[in-house]
Design a protein around this motif. Structure first.
Motif, PDB file in Angstrom:
ATOM      1  N   GLU A   1       0.039   6.463   8.505  1.00  0.00           N
ATOM      2  CA  GLU A   1       1.085   6.990   7.619  1.00  0.00           C
ATOM      3  C   GLU A   1       1.833   8.125   8.303  1.00  0.00           C
ATOM      4  O   GLU A   1       3.058   8.201   8.261  1.00  0.00           O
ATOM      5  CB  GLU A   1       0.463   7.512   6.318  1.00  0.00           C
ATOM      6  CG  GLU A   1      -0.014   6.429   5.391  1.00  0.00           C
ATOM      7  CD  GLU A   1       1.114   5.797   4.589  1.00  0.00           C
ATOM      8  OE1 GLU A   1       1.751   6.499   3.797  1.00  0.00           O
ATOM      9  OE2 GLU A   1       1.381   4.598   4.775  1.00  0.00           O
TER      10      GLU A   1
ATOM     11  N   ILE B   1      -4.796   2.486   0.826  1.00  0.00           N
ATOM     12  CA  ILE B   1      -5.772   1.638   0.152  1.00  0.00           C
ATOM     13  C   ILE B   1      -6.115   0.488   1.089  1.00  0.00           C
ATOM     14  O   ILE B   1      -5.232  -0.113   1.681  1.00  0.00           O
ATOM     15  CB  ILE B   1      -5.178   1.077  -1.150  1.00  0.00           C
ATOM     16  CG1 ILE B   1      -4.823   2.211  -2.107  1.00  0.00           C
ATOM     17  CG2 ILE B   1      -6.119   0.093  -1.785  1.00  0.00           C
ATOM     18  CD1 ILE B   1      -3.827   1.808  -3.159  1.00  0.00           C
TER      19      ILE B   1
ATOM     20  N   TRP C   1      -2.461  -5.139   8.637  1.00  0.00           N
ATOM     21  CA  TRP C   1      -1.297  -4.447   8.078  1.00  0.00           C
ATOM     22  C   TRP C   1      -1.410  -2.979   8.466  1.00  0.00           C
ATOM     23  O   TRP C   1      -1.968  -2.180   7.730  1.00  0.00           O
ATOM     24  CB  TRP C   1      -1.280  -4.632   6.564  1.00  0.00           C
ATOM     25  CG  TRP C   1      -0.116  -3.999   5.890  1.00  0.00           C
ATOM     26  CD1 TRP C   1      -0.095  -2.786   5.238  1.00  0.00           C
ATOM     27  CD2 TRP C   1       1.204  -4.525   5.765  1.00  0.00           C
ATOM     28  NE1 TRP C   1       1.147  -2.536   4.752  1.00  0.00           N
ATOM     29  CE2 TRP C   1       1.971  -3.579   5.060  1.00  0.00           C
ATOM     30  CE3 TRP C   1       1.815  -5.705   6.200  1.00  0.00           C
ATOM     31  CZ2 TRP C   1       3.322  -3.791   4.773  1.00  0.00           C
ATOM     32  CZ3 TRP C   1       3.153  -5.904   5.890  1.00  0.00           C
ATOM     33  CH2 TRP C   1       3.878  -4.959   5.196  1.00  0.00           C
TER      34      TRP C   1
ATOM     35  N   THR D   1      -5.946  -1.638  -7.849  1.00  0.00           N
ATOM     36  CA  THR D   1      -5.783  -2.098  -6.473  1.00  0.00           C
ATOM     37  C   THR D   1      -6.616  -3.340  -6.180  1.00  0.00           C
ATOM     38  O   THR D   1      -6.659  -3.801  -5.051  1.00  0.00           O
ATOM     39  CB  THR D   1      -6.180  -1.003  -5.468  1.00  0.00           C
ATOM     40  OG1 THR D   1      -7.563  -0.686  -5.665  1.00  0.00           O
ATOM     41  CG2 THR D   1      -5.361   0.252  -5.653  1.00  0.00           C
TER      42      THR D   1
ATOM     43  N   VAL E   1       1.709   0.222  -6.524  1.00  0.00           N
ATOM     44  CA  VAL E   1       0.342   0.602  -6.880  1.00  0.00           C
ATOM     45  C   VAL E   1      -0.200   1.569  -5.824  1.00  0.00           C
ATOM     46  O   VAL E   1      -0.188   1.263  -4.640  1.00  0.00           O
ATOM     47  CB  VAL E   1      -0.554  -0.650  -6.965  1.00  0.00           C
ATOM     48  CG1 VAL E   1      -2.002  -0.262  -7.161  1.00  0.00           C
ATOM     49  CG2 VAL E   1      -0.085  -1.545  -8.097  1.00  0.00           C
ATOM     50  N   VAL E   2      -0.633   2.745  -6.248  1.00  0.00           N
ATOM     51  CA  VAL E   2      -1.135   3.722  -5.288  1.00  0.00           C
ATOM     52  C   VAL E   2      -2.624   4.002  -5.464  1.00  0.00           C
ATOM     53  O   VAL E   2      -3.268   4.535  -4.571  1.00  0.00           O
ATOM     54  CB  VAL E   2      -0.350   5.050  -5.357  1.00  0.00           C
ATOM     55  CG1 VAL E   2       1.055   4.847  -4.828  1.00  0.00           C
ATOM     56  CG2 VAL E   2      -0.321   5.597  -6.771  1.00  0.00           C
ATOM     57  N   GLY E   3      -3.161   3.654  -6.590  1.00  0.00           N
ATOM     58  CA  GLY E   3      -4.603   3.767  -6.798  1.00  0.00           C
ATOM     59  C   GLY E   3      -5.176   5.155  -6.605  1.00  0.00           C
ATOM     60  O   GLY E   3      -6.287   5.299  -6.117  1.00  0.00           O
ATOM     61  N   GLN E   4      -4.438   6.181  -6.979  1.00  0.00           N
ATOM     62  CA  GLN E   4      -4.935   7.503  -6.644  1.00  0.00           C
ATOM     63  C   GLN E   4      -5.406   8.352  -7.813  1.00  0.00           C
ATOM     64  O   GLN E   4      -6.062   9.363  -7.593  1.00  0.00           O
ATOM     65  CB  GLN E   4      -3.913   8.260  -5.799  1.00  0.00           C
ATOM     66  CG  GLN E   4      -2.598   8.515  -6.483  1.00  0.00           C
ATOM     67  CD  GLN E   4      -1.578   9.034  -5.487  1.00  0.00           C
ATOM     68  OE1 GLN E   4      -1.479   8.543  -4.371  1.00  0.00           O
ATOM     69  NE2 GLN E   4      -0.828  10.035  -5.882  1.00  0.00           N
TER      70      GLN E   4
ATOM     71  N   LYS F   1       5.424   9.770   7.375  1.00  0.00           N
ATOM     72  CA  LYS F   1       5.140  10.076   5.971  1.00  0.00           C
ATOM     73  C   LYS F   1       4.059  11.135   5.866  1.00  0.00           C
ATOM     74  O   LYS F   1       3.522  11.593   6.864  1.00  0.00           O
ATOM     75  CB  LYS F   1       4.700   8.806   5.252  1.00  0.00           C
ATOM     76  CG  LYS F   1       5.767   7.738   5.284  1.00  0.00           C
ATOM     77  CD  LYS F   1       5.225   6.449   4.731  1.00  0.00           C
ATOM     78  CE  LYS F   1       6.237   5.339   4.911  1.00  0.00           C
ATOM     79  NZ  LYS F   1       5.595   4.042   4.931  1.00  0.00           N
TER      80      LYS F   1
ATOM     81  N   PRO G   1       0.846  -1.178   0.000  1.00  0.00           N
ATOM     82  CA  PRO G   1       0.000   0.000   0.000  1.00  0.00           C
ATOM     83  C   PRO G   1       0.884   1.231   0.000  1.00  0.00           C
ATOM     84  O   PRO G   1       2.100   1.120   0.100  1.00  0.00           O
ATOM     85  CB  PRO G   1      -0.765  -0.135   1.308  1.00  0.00           C
ATOM     86  CG  PRO G   1       0.095  -0.991   2.166  1.00  0.00           C
ATOM     87  CD  PRO G   1       0.860  -1.881   1.252  1.00  0.00           C
ATOM     88  N   ALA G   2       0.246   2.384  -0.130  1.00  0.00           N
ATOM     89  CA  ALA G   2       1.013   3.615  -0.256  1.00  0.00           C
ATOM     90  C   ALA G   2       2.078   3.716   0.822  1.00  0.00           C
ATOM     91  O   ALA G   2       3.100   4.319   0.621  1.00  0.00           O
ATOM     92  CB  ALA G   2       0.065   4.793  -0.180  1.00  0.00           C
ATOM     93  N   GLY G   3       1.858   3.122   1.945  1.00  0.00           N
ATOM     94  CA  GLY G   3       2.802   3.295   3.033  1.00  0.00           C
ATOM     95  C   GLY G   3       3.739   2.138   3.213  1.00  0.00           C
ATOM     96  O   GLY G   3       3.465   1.219   3.944  1.00  0.00           O
ATOM     97  N   GLY G   4       4.854   2.179   2.575  1.00  0.00           N
ATOM     98  CA  GLY G   4       5.955   1.348   3.004  1.00  0.00           C
ATOM     99  C   GLY G   4       6.103   0.026   2.299  1.00  0.00           C
ATOM    100  O   GLY G   4       5.899  -0.079   1.103  1.00  0.00           O
ATOM    101  N   ALA G   5       6.482  -0.988   3.024  1.00  0.00           N
ATOM    102  CA  ALA G   5       6.900  -2.258   2.452  1.00  0.00           C
ATOM    103  C   ALA G   5       5.710  -3.039   1.904  1.00  0.00           C
ATOM    104  O   ALA G   5       4.605  -2.527   1.791  1.00  0.00           O
ATOM    105  CB  ALA G   5       7.603  -3.069   3.522  1.00  0.00           C
ATOM    106  N   ALA G   6       5.955  -4.281   1.569  1.00  0.00           N
ATOM    107  CA  ALA G   6       4.912  -5.082   0.933  1.00  0.00           C
ATOM    108  C   ALA G   6       3.859  -5.506   1.953  1.00  0.00           C
ATOM    109  O   ALA G   6       4.127  -5.579   3.140  1.00  0.00           O
ATOM    110  CB  ALA G   6       5.554  -6.312   0.321  1.00  0.00           C
ATOM    111  N   PRO G   7       2.639  -5.755   1.472  1.00  0.00           N
ATOM    112  CA  PRO G   7       1.582  -6.229   2.382  1.00  0.00           C
ATOM    113  C   PRO G   7       1.853  -7.670   2.785  1.00  0.00           C
ATOM    114  O   PRO G   7       2.834  -8.251   2.347  1.00  0.00           O
ATOM    115  CB  PRO G   7       0.331  -6.109   1.525  1.00  0.00           C
ATOM    116  CG  PRO G   7       0.799  -6.212   0.129  1.00  0.00           C
ATOM    117  CD  PRO G   7       2.196  -5.669   0.110  1.00  0.00           C
TER     118      PRO G   7
END
Lengths: 572, 439
Positions: free
Chosen positions: B181, B192, B200, A97, A75-78, B186, A18-24
């Motif tokens: 965030e 999302i 998460w 997304t 992917v940020v979906g924005q 950040k 997701p937009a914030g950081g590492a992988a889900p």
């Protein structure tokens, strides 16, 4: 499950974090089947599991318009342009997304989808200047394309458009010009610098309707791949200084080629018009350069337009006189024949080049073989380390020309009992005839002291495009084509044999190096005047170890690899 | 007047200190849970049984939310974030709790952390609440000193650290993923979903985000039992004591505690609450749940229980229970323009419809307010609004931003028409200009 459309997997990115950081959270254990059956507008389609829904749709022949999605960026979906309806979910969803899963039913043509696309286009355009005629992105602008495809012709916006005083038409780095009035805040450039270049120069400043992309603390956008930030920009917000306003993109012809900058051999498109190269753009090859191209390579494009040697010339006493190519070839062939007759082949020295194609270097070697001459070489300058992110690994380039590996493969090393360039330069060997197939083979060619040593030979012949100390010292100079003016193959640092196409014909009497060499071969009683690079490639397949598997079909994709020679610097 | 639970200690001398908190029976719930053999599961079940729903705005059942933390976190820590970003216009209840009774909040945080097996909790407090942050930091020091925080709390083997983190001033950081965030350092931009924070969240670990008032309620659920809590309020789905933030044209604005489901008219006119409209004016409109809730008209506040389902039935929401009362002299266009300005200022800017739509709404409303509107602008406001929300964006900010616009245009259309046609306000000069006129 009848009526399924089989689809071959292509390169693609799974959904990163997701937009914030590492992988889900890590995905479930690998399934047996490597495809999903997804319904697009009711039609079942088999799609690979590891691609994004937007890519899966593309494979199924359905275009889902988008701005912020890029196959290699998170992917940020924005941008919200890729909204689709998913069966079972009441609200409209961003396709990028939405994770793929078995039986997913995607609707891309419903009224809700059509309206949401029109709504997004209206929103994007209310503050975007509608001055495409003076925008350099016009013609390769996603905003233009999607507006035409999915927008309404009229806007209901009646207020003043947003301005970004002080943030328009400003150089934010050595190559990139930013114009925030054109920005649609998709963050592709930010993500490129963060995730691919790893340098993170760009960021969002401010928020809401005042959001803009700029560099941190005014530090320049100066990474080795900064041009790619403009490549990924879907609109005219980031443009490349060197190309800006030089040509309308729809006038440009594209030719499939390989970057001459180093031995990574990034796949490029030579964009040209009227025999002038306007720019290099990266050409997708997931195994080599993926979607990217470094600034060094990108801006070599202009160097292809340099031409000093227009005609064949020959030295007559102290004077350099213009001659014609057949005459010049005959002078060289005559000198070679006389030397073989008098001193034998040991008086000949053939120097290939890592700038030349496999076909050309091969032909040079065949000439040497024909004359039973073991004195042959090809050298290359080391370059500063160049790095390129392929889909999975960083590839490193170490040498300043694309075909170092190929030149060696083609047999341009001294044979036992023969001598090489070092022997000549150190004075250990003094050939009677030196044939330099490419005058720009190394910095040595522009070093007066080194050239003086080469000049000691009785006869010095070169093929050249640009003038240097060597061409000024040569007895015969033949005009030769640029990379854009010929075709052939290069073998890169990975051992990958990659084909490049001719963008345009050289102006007469300039010929490709292989044509020049073939004329010489024929004059020496060897070869066939009608040979083409394809014929030479066939001979390479038969005669050069490791090249047997090359097929023309595979070469078109430019991704054939010689076995067992893959070089990488570790997966990331 | 009903018994005060959450606000029982507000107004008491030195209510912020741990000594008075202990005198008043504070940290008893903590002792019950940690030394009374309670398991996290028992506490979670108790909260589920109480019917406690999140007091931040969405009203999601708290116990159910806690249950979303995966059983196996794969070695990752679990985080509890106390959402003290209270940024919804008209809301000031969490501020009161933190400034007047910080230990109640801290005890709630410790209990809730225990329930979700969290060893490290954060209080994300709105940047403007400097006083609140200072009070909380001091209260945390006291709690550490007394052994209610830190290693091996009350000898139970349970350890917890709580950190106060001040925001930098963004409405959107009250949205839980925007908050996460921001806490990570950040830009405050919502994420999302899915994955949801329980799976998460902050630093990629399972995370529960709870509002200040929600956490405070947990203390009393432990002390007095889930059944007691569930009995308070209109029904079992809208249970417990509730803080209402009353502001606007009433005689006595303020934070009031009442059982969930208090009648709107009682809050406005009751002797224990608002004590009627200022200067005896008539009610024109009421915003029942903060700026992002749809306005209600005078007719709609008849039989209007102030709880989640009561307001949902009126197509508005309880939200943060910020009741903003507007009297008959209020220009609705002015109010809508003011709210639109707020949302235009606070949009984070990542999604196209919200980034471009909120300033557009503000510009059109400004034009109408200034007497330069066109009759088509009224429909335009609705059309812009309808293409901004309902899945068009990542978070529900756009849905919030259009609520005041759609409700005001829908319910007070004549007033908008008057503005456009007469190029002036139905109620005379704007309140802020009126003094200039009379002076």
């Amino acid at each position: 499950m009848s009526g399924k459309t089989p689809i071959t997997p292509g390169g693609g990115g799974a959904i990163p974090g997701p937009a914030g950081g590492a992988a889900p959270p890590s995905p479930p254990p690998p399934p047996q089947k490597d495809t999903y059956t997804v319904l697009f507008d009711g039609k079942p389609v088999e799609v690979p599991r590891n691609v994004n829904l937007i890519e899966a749709a593309k494979l199924a022949g359905i275009e889902i318009p988008h701005f912020c999605f890029h196959p290699r960026l998170s992917v940020v979906g924005q941008c919200r342009m890729c909204l689709v309806e998913i069966e079972g979910i009441p609200k409209i969803q961003a396709a990028c997304t939405t994770p793929l899963k078995e039986g997913l039913s995607v609707k891309t043509k419903t009224e809700k989808v059509v309206q949401s696309r029109a709504a997004n286009m209206e929103f994007l355009l209310i503050n975007h200047p509608l001055d495409c005629p003076i925008c350099d992105q016009a013609g390769e602008c996603k905003l233009q394309d999607n507006s035409f495809g999915y927008g309404d012709q009229r806007s209901r916006y009646d207020e003043r458009k947003r301005q970004y005083a002080g943030f328009d038409r400003t150089m934010i780095g050595p190559h990139v010009i930013a114009d925030m009035t054109r920005c649609i805040q998709c963050t592709r450039c930010i993500r490129f610098c963060q995730e691919i270049a790893g340098t993170g120069e760009l960021t969002f400043l401010d928020r809401g309707g005042r959001t803009l992309v700029w560099t941190h603390d005014g530090r320049p956008l100066a990474n080795d791949w900064s041009g790619c930030a403009a490549d990924v920009c879907p609109v005219g917000a980031l443009t490349v200084k060197e190309f800006r306003f030089r040509s309308r993109v729809w006038y440009l012809e594209k030719a499939r080629s390989v970057c001459p900058g180093c031995n990574i051999g990034c796949n490029i498109s030579i964009e040209n018009r009227d025999s002038i190269v306007y720019r290099f753009l990266p050409r997708l090859n997931p195994e080599v350069n993926d979607y990217w191209l470094c600034d060094y390579g990108r801006f070599l494009s202009e160097s292809l337009n340099v031409r000093d040697i227009q005609n064949a010339s020959a030295r007559e006493g102290d004077a350099e006189v213009r001659t014609h190519v057949p005459g010049a070839i005959e002078r060289i062939a005559g000198k070679i024949r006389r030397t073989v007759d008098s001193t034998g082949p040991t008086g000949l020295f053939f120097l290939g080049s890592a700038n030349l194609s496999n076909e050309e270097n091969f032909l040079l070697r065949k000439i040497a073989d024909h004359l039973s001459c073991g004195n042959r070489d090809a050298i290359v300058d080391e370059s500063r380390l160049r790095r390129m992110k392929s889909r999975t690994v960083w590839v490193e380039g170490t040498h300043a020309a694309s075909n170092f590996a190929g030149a060696k493969d083609m047999g341009l090393s001294p044979l036992p009992g023969g001598y090489g360039l070092q022997d000549v330069l150190s004075g250990k060997a003094l050939p009677e005839v030196i044939l330099v197939a490419d005058a720009a083979f190394s910095k040595i060619a522009d070093d007066p002291e080194k050239v003086e040593i080469l000049r000691r030979a009785g006869f010095l012949a070169v093929a050249a495009r640009t003038a240097n100390a060597l061409t000024r010292a040569a007895d015969v100079v033949l005009p030769a084509a640029s990379l854009a003016e010929k075709e052939g193959t290069f073998t890169n640092v990975q051992g990958r044999v990659q084909r490049f196409d001719r963008a345009f014909l050289p102006a007469s009497p300039i010929r490709a190096h292989w044509e020049v060499l073939l004329l010489l071969a024929v004059a020496l009683g060897f070869g066939d005047r009608n040979w083409t690079p394809t014929d030479l490639r066939r001979q390479i397949q038969e005669q050069v170890e490791g090249y047997a598997d090359l097929t023309e079909e595979e070469l078109k994709g430019g991704i054939l690899m010689k076995k067992g020679t893959f070089v990488s610097v570790g997966a990331i | 007047m009903s018994e005060k639970v959450l606000l029982a200690r507000v107004g008491r001398e030195r209510s912020r200190s741990i000594e008075t908190y202990l005198e008043d029976g504070g940290y008893a719930a903590l002792r019950t849970v940690l030394t009374g053999g309670w398991t996290p599961e028992k506490l979670t079940d108790e909260v589920k049984k109480s019917g406690l729903r999140g007091r931040g705005g969405a009203g999601f059942p708290t116990g159910v939310k806690w249950g979303f933390v995966p059983k196996d976190t794969k070695g990752k820590p679990v985080y509890l974030l106390c959402n003290a970003d209270e940024s919804e216009p008209g809301t000031f209840k969490d501020r009161l709790l933190m400034e007047e009774d910080p230990h109640q909040v801290i005890e709630g945080i410790i209990l809730s952390s225990f329930a979700i097996k969290c060893r490290s909790a954060y209080i994300y407090i709105r940047g403007e609440f400097y006083l609140g942050a200072r009070i909380l930091v001091k209260a945390l020091e006291e709690a550490y000193a007394k052994g209610y925080l830190g290693e091996n709390i009350l000898g139970s083997g349970y350890s917890l650290d709580v950190t106060v983190h001040r925001g930098a001033g963004a409405y959107i950081c009250g949205e839980e993923t925007g908050l996460i965030e921001s806490l990570e350092g950040k830009r405050g931009q919502p994420r999302i979903k899915p994955p949801f924070p329980a799976v998460w969240g902050v630093f990629g670990a399972p995370t529960i985000v709870n509002n200040v008032e929600t956490l405070a309620c947990v203390v009393h659920i432990v002390n007095r039992g889930a059944e007691w809590f569930a009995k308070i309020g209109r029904n079992e789905k809208n249970s417990g004591p509730k803080l209402y933030c009353l502001s606007g044209h009433v005689n006595r604005p303020g934070v009031y505690e009442a059982p969930m489901g208090l009648q709107m008219k009682e809050l406005l006119f009751g002797a224990d609450y608002g004590q009627g409209m200022k200067d005896g004016k008539k009610v024109k409109a009421v915003i029942p749940g903060g700026a992002s809730a749809a306005m209600l008209t005078e007719e709609e506040i008849e039989d209007c229980p102030l709880d989640f389902d009561g307001l949902a039935a009126k197509k508005s929401m309880l939200g943060s229970a910020a009741i903003i009362v507007m009297n008959e002299d209020t220009c609705i266009v002015d109010a809508a323009q003011n709210l639109a300005k707020f949302f235009s200022h606070e949009s984070c800017g990542q999604c196209t419809p919200c980034r471009e739509g909120t300033p557009w709404l503000h510009k059109v409303l400004t034009r109408i307010e200034a007497g330069e509107g066109r009759i088509s602008d009224i429909d335009l406001l609705e059309k812009i609004s309808n293409q901004m929300a309902n899945g068009m964006t990542i978070c529900v900010f756009a849905d919030a931003a259009i609520a005041p616009v759609l409700s005001s245009v829908g319910k007070f259309r004549d007033e908008f028409r008057y503005h456009v046609e007469q190029k002036r306000c139905l109620v005379g000069p704007r309140a802020r200009d009126r003094e200039l006129v009379t002076a």
